[in-house]
Design a protein around this motif. Structure first.
Motif: not given
Lengths: 300, 261, 331
Positions: C152-169
């Motif tokens: 449900g949380w939509q990260p801002s553009v700056d944090y989009a890569d980080l959010a996906l990376y954390l999930l991937a990790a």
């Protein structure tokens, strides 16, 4: 569907099958003798096509008549085989004989990757067009339709290649030795056969056939990066449908693929690529070793 | 014979490979707990018989019955699960693994409940593995790669693996082949000692008549796919046909007589 | 809980903590690494599937089939049904590919060696051929995916890569821990025995067929996860996901890693991605040349992969310890 349509599909299919057969013949020969499924085979085809593009350019340069371009293409294929076969077989593949067959598959995949970029470095990424030789034989009329004579010449070339390899294997002493090596390399070595030479010879002929097909189809296509990838997948489909290591199998496989593709192009153009892989998958499911090989029962 | 329960029975078993008759009119009843040896020259049909009993080969005609059931159509896996296990003339081991790991695999295949959740090196499993090694006198080889082990040890390990399921019928294909002469008896001694704890019917192929005499209570002699003698060891080895076709002693005697004359 | 199980789970926990910390560090230092690492994890997951197959003695040269299926299944879910939640999409991609693999596996489980490899190529190329011609879902161009959301949380553009990376990790660690536990289990050991001697496995009463089906399905699930993840990372998917050269890269990673170690898979995937990034930057024309040369070097000099390197270090240590012990006993 009218008769003319069927004829068109058949002629187109057989023309397509003819050069595909030459490629597949090389692939199947290498597999038969060296037990290597050569993923770089399509790249050798591509190198042959590029070399032919370069060599045929020399014909007008030396002021020779256009018919000499046919000779130039042959020399191009020969040159490719003379250079690449020893480098690849003696220099690389030899190191992996006796190892896991999947591992050797991977080595040839690496060769494919390397050759992809090498061709780009040597010939650039711009397409080459070699239209000149295609006009050499004029047009031929078959049932009210005209076909390019050069294309029909490819059928003759394929027949010559197939016959030559078959006769070479079955009617010459060297061929008998090759068959002995296929049957059992170790025993052949004990009998004094220089197995290494036989391997090199078979690989050389295989490379030559791939380059030959590339050279003589260069006038039909635009020679550019990416042709290798298509050809390898097509020729795999051919040898797998026909049965790895079988010459008549390669012929039948090439015809199946050629005609299936031609029919798809005319009747369901959206299924062109798909239909070839589908035929291959179906054949593999029902006859895992191909149409022309005895199914060898696994131990369990 | 009649008083012992029949565990394994072959009825009119036939098998040909092209022109070669590998089994012809094989009719055998094996009683529970018997120690049965199969003798015969190479190609006489002993291994074919074993392969048919274990489901590796299907007979052209006839049937195999185990524990009262027709098992002719079952494959080796199904037969193994029912209690017909075997060892191999050339030990079939997992070469890069240690001796203990080989047994762990065998234990893993014999107890498949929750096998995805149970660690392979569970204490109970390890104990079972070590106990088996000990029973065959192989404790010292537990952590050694089997590809480095001597022939006799490999033979014993191969048999130990077949025993993990506590089979009702155990078939040993030439347990002492490829083992030096002075090792043969100790090896058979170890095997029979290990088997003495089980109520198991043993069928083994053997070329050494001394071992046949000492360790089996019944002998089947094969010749060209047929059973030419079926009796206790003394009787079979005294049989003229057996001496002529199997043991070769008849010929040797004849030669001696000639030399004496 | 068994000691080795505890150790594996603990290692997984530590890995998650380290990867998350690394994520925050790179967010403020070298942000591009996050995108590269996410892609590497996607590739690594697919290669983990190949390694699982390798433990059973098989190599699939067509894992693009499940990689692409996962990407398309989750991608269509996102574009057609408007589901953008990344964890949900991962589950969808995983299940779709696992299901396809489960259906296909009985057909291919009869084959070995290059026939198995080539049959998987054929299947992946069938999918490729179908997708190229299916204009309703973009044909050969594929389609673009909406930005993923996270529960449900939509990260801002700056944090989009980080959010996906954390999930991937997290996904990578959970998947590798689960696979490691499987490798160390009773069933995993039996599967490794299949690689060495199928005949004996059958004669011990286990089914080689079942092991192959199980492995291909696991590899399918992992491939689906990888495809979904890379689809989200790239923001775009196309039929090339199923092309045989894509599958070739997965095999490359698997060979570089070897089948012994699970973490080596992600290390080799990262190596591949870094080499790709650098050669794109400095030698854009010769990326395949470098890859091919690298592959040959690995096959010649490190036939067991990076994972075997650790094994050798461990063996060396064990041998030294034994030698010392013997010395001690002798004196």
């Amino acid at each position: 569907m009218e008769f003319a349509d069927i004829l068109t599909i058949l002629v187109d299919g057989v023309v397509y099958a003819s050069w595909l057969f030459i490629v597949a013949l090389g692939l199947t020969l290498i597999f038969g003798v060296l037990q290597i499924l050569n993923l770089a085979h399509g790249s050798l085809y591509a190198v042959g096509a590029y070399a032919a593009a370069s060599f045929t350019m020399l014909v007008p340069y030396f002021g020779l008549p256009p018919a000499f371009s046919l000779l130039a293409m042959l020399i191009a294929a020969l040159a490719v085989a003379l250079v690449l076969a020893p480098i690849l077989e003696r220099g690389l593949l030899r190191l992996f004989y006796g190892r896991d067959e999947v591992l050797i598959l991977l080595v040839t995949y690496a060769v494919f990757l390397v050759l992809e970029d090498v061709t780009k470095l040597v010939w650039g990424v711009q397409p080459y067009y070699v239209f000149e030789p295609r006009n050499l034989f004029g047009n031929v009329e078959i049932g009210q339709l005209f076909y390019v004579g050069y294309d029909l010449m490819l059928i003759v070339l394929a027949a010559i290649c197939g016959l030559a390899v078959w006769l070479g294997l079955n009617k010459t002493t060297t061929g008998k030795v090759v068959l002995a090596v296929i049957h059992n390399p170790d025993v052949s070595a004990c009998m004094g056969v220089r197995v290494n030479w036989i391997y090199l010879l078979a690989f050389f002929v295989g490379v030559f056939l791939a380059a030959l097909a590339g050279a003589y189809t260069a006038p039909l296509i635009s020679v550019q990066p990416g042709i290798s990838v298509n050809v390898i997948i097509l020729s795999f489909a051919v040898v797998i449908i026909g049965g790895l290591g079988s010459i008549p199998g390669a012929a039948i496989g090439a015809l199946v693929v050629g005609i299936a593709r031609a029919a798809a192009v005319y009747e369901f153009p959206e299924a062109e690529i798909f239909i070839i892989y589908l035929v291959m998958a179906i054949v593999l499911v029902f006859r895992p070793e191909g149409l022309f090989q005895r199914t060898q029962a696994r131990k369990i | 014979m009649s008083d012992a329960a029949i565990i394994l029975e072959a009825r009119d078993v036939q098998k040909r490979f092209g022109a070669v008759v590998a089994a012809q009119d094989i009719n055998i009843k094996v009683g529970l707990g018997e120690k049965l040896s199969l003798i015969g020259a190479n190609g006489a049909g002993k291994t074919t018989f074993m392969n048919i009993v274990t489901g590796y080969l299907k007979p052209d005609a006839g049937s195999i019955h185990f524990d009262g059931l027709d098992v002719t159509k079952l494959n080796p896996r199904q037969l193994t699960r029912r209690g017909v296990c075997r060892s191999f003339q050339i030990p079939q081991l997992y070469e890069p693994m240690t001796a203990l790991e080989n047994l762990l695999v065998a234990i893993g295949t014999s107890n498949q409940a929750f096998s995805l959740l149970r660690p392979a090196r569970d204490a109970a499993v390890l104990d079972q593995g070590h106990a088996l090694l000990k029973r065959f006198g192989l404790e010292g080889y537990a952590e050694r790669k089997v590809s480095e082990l001597p022939g006799g040890v490999r033979k014993l390990l191969d048999i130990a693996m077949a025993l993990v399921r506590r089979p009702k019928v155990l078939l040993l294909d030439e347990p002492t082949s490829g083992v030096s002469v002075d090792e043969k008896f100790p090896l058979m001694e170890t095997v029979m000692e290990a088997l003495s704890e089980e109520e198991v019917t043993v069928i083994f192929v053997e070329h050494d008549m001394e071992i046949v005499t000492r360790y089996s209570d019944r002998v089947l002699a094969f010749y060209q796919g047929q059973v030419i003698a079926d009796d206790d060891p003394g009787e079979v080895l005294a049989d003229k046909a057996v001496q002529k076709y199997v043991t070769g002693t008849a010929k040797a005697d004849a030669v001696e007589e000639e030399a004496g004359a | 809980m068994h000691a080795s199980t505890k150790r594996t789970c603990l290692a997984g926990l530590i890995a998650v903590i380290l990867l998350v910390l690394a994520g925050f560090v790179f967010q403020h230092w070298q942000t591009w690494i996050l995108f590269t690492a996410t892609k590497a994890i996607g590739y690594g997951l697919v290669a983990l599937g190949i390694i699982t197959l390798m433990r059973g003695g098989l190599v699939s040269f067509g894992q693009g089939l499940v990689y692409c299926t996962g990407a398309y299944a989750s991608g269509l879910m996102a574009t057609r049904l408007g589901v953008t939640d990344a964890p949900v999409l991962l589950v969808v991609g995983m299940l779709a590919s696992a299901l396809l693999a489960l259906i296909v596996s009985p057909l291919i489980a009869r084959y070995r060696g290059i026939f198995f490899a080539m049959l998987t190529v054929a299947l992946s190329m069938v999918l490729y051929g179908v997708l190229v011609k299916m204009n309703a879902i973009g044909g050969s161009d594929g389609f673009t995916l909406p930005e993923p959301t996270f529960l449900g949380w939509q990260p801002s553009v700056d944090y989009a890569d980080l959010a996906l990376y954390l999930l991937a990790a997290v996904v990578a660690v959970v998947a590798s821990t689960a696979t490691r536990l499987y490798y160390d289990s009773m069933a995993g050991l039996v599967a490794l025995a299949v690689r060495e001697n199928e005949l004996r496995v059958e004669y011990l009463g286990s089914s080689v067929f079942k092991v192959t089906v199980r492995h291909f399905t696991i590899a399918g699930a992992l491939g689906g996860l990888g495809g979904t993840l890379n689809g989200m990372a790239l923001g775009h998917i196309d039929p090339l996901f199923s092309f045989w050269t894509t599958s070739g890269e997965f095999v490359f990673i698997a060979v570089l890693a070897g089948y012994i170690s699970v973490s080596a898979v992600f290390l080799s995937a990262m190596i591949l991605e870094l080499v790709r990034s650098f050669s794109n930057l400095y030698f854009p024309e010769t990326w395949q040349l470098i890859l091919g040369g690298f592959l040959i070097v690995v096959i010649v000099f490190l036939p067991g992969g990076i994972g075997s390197f650790w094994e050798r270090v461990k063996e060396g240590r064990a041998a030294r310890a034994q030698a010392e012990q013997e010395e001690g006993a002798g004196s």
